[in-house]
Motif scaffolding. Sequence first.
Motif, PDB file in Angstrom:
ATOM      1  N   SER A 143       0.829  -1.216   0.000  1.00  0.00           N
ATOM      2  CA  SER A 143       0.000   0.000   0.000  1.00  0.00           C
ATOM      3  C   SER A 143       0.858   1.259   0.000  1.00  0.00           C
ATOM      4  N   ARG A 144       0.273   2.340  -0.518  1.00  0.00           N
ATOM      5  CA  ARG A 144       0.859   3.680  -0.425  1.00  0.00           C
ATOM      6  C   ARG A 144      -0.023   4.431   0.562  1.00  0.00           C
ATOM      7  N   THR A 177       5.361   4.036   0.398  1.00  0.00           N
ATOM      8  CA  THR A 177       4.779   2.912  -0.328  1.00  0.00           C
ATOM      9  C   THR A 177       5.454   1.640   0.146  1.00  0.00           C
ATOM     10  N   TYR A 231      -4.876   5.860   2.926  1.00  0.00           N
ATOM     11  CA  TYR A 231      -4.369   5.270   1.687  1.00  0.00           C
ATOM     12  C   TYR A 231      -4.458   6.285   0.557  1.00  0.00           C
ATOM     13  N   ASP A 239      -3.464   7.288  -3.741  1.00  0.00           N
ATOM     14  CA  ASP A 239      -3.063   6.830  -5.060  1.00  0.00           C
ATOM     15  C   ASP A 239      -1.736   7.499  -5.420  1.00  0.00           C
ATOM     16  N   GLU A 240      -1.216   7.212  -6.606  1.00  0.00           N
ATOM     17  CA  GLU A 240       0.090   7.757  -6.986  1.00  0.00           C
ATOM     18  C   GLU A 240       0.104   9.270  -7.117  1.00  0.00           C
ATOM     19  N   VAL A 245      -7.657   7.422  -1.210  1.00  0.00           N
ATOM     20  CA  VAL A 245      -8.490   6.368  -1.790  1.00  0.00           C
ATOM     21  C   VAL A 245      -9.023   5.411  -0.716  1.00  0.00           C
TER      22      VAL A 245
END
Length: 167
Positions: free
Chosen positions: A65-66, A106, A128, A130-131, A136
């Motif tokens: 996970s990030r 990450t 959490y 996203d890039e 998210v």
Amino acid sequence: MSSDDQLRVLPSPSIPPEMAIAAVPEDDRVWVPQAPDVWFRPLMFNTVVGQWCNLLWVTKSGIVSRHRHPGAVHGYVIKGKWHYYEHPWVAETGHYVYEPPGEIHTLAVPDDCDEMITFFNISGAMIYLDEAGHQVGYEDVFTKIEMCRAHYEKVGLGGDFVDQFVR
């Protein structure tokens, strides 16, 4: 009143009971699925300060996970290894990791590791991302308790099985 009575400290009846449990459970149903090939084993949920302690078990290499945390995180690698893409170090068996509040990282298990177990002590939440840095998902002590409650009900342990870990 004697001087002996003035010095005596009595235990408080409102203190939650202590815990002494096997970290790695004999019953695999205690592991709660978190994502494909990722499980956690709750050890303690502190609902007063928003803290939880758990084992994270990953059975496949790749990105876990990030995320970021608003509070500090402490980790101890029990088996295997993992790293953060954002840092040059690798946390291996026997390593302690401190994550400062607010950092984005990450978590990844490298290709040459097929199993990782790490103890984490988390304060606050897991957010959490996203890039692009957009939120998210979100987990805190209360969502983790509800994840456990639903899983334990589904696997036949009963939803109240999680209550033993709540303090």
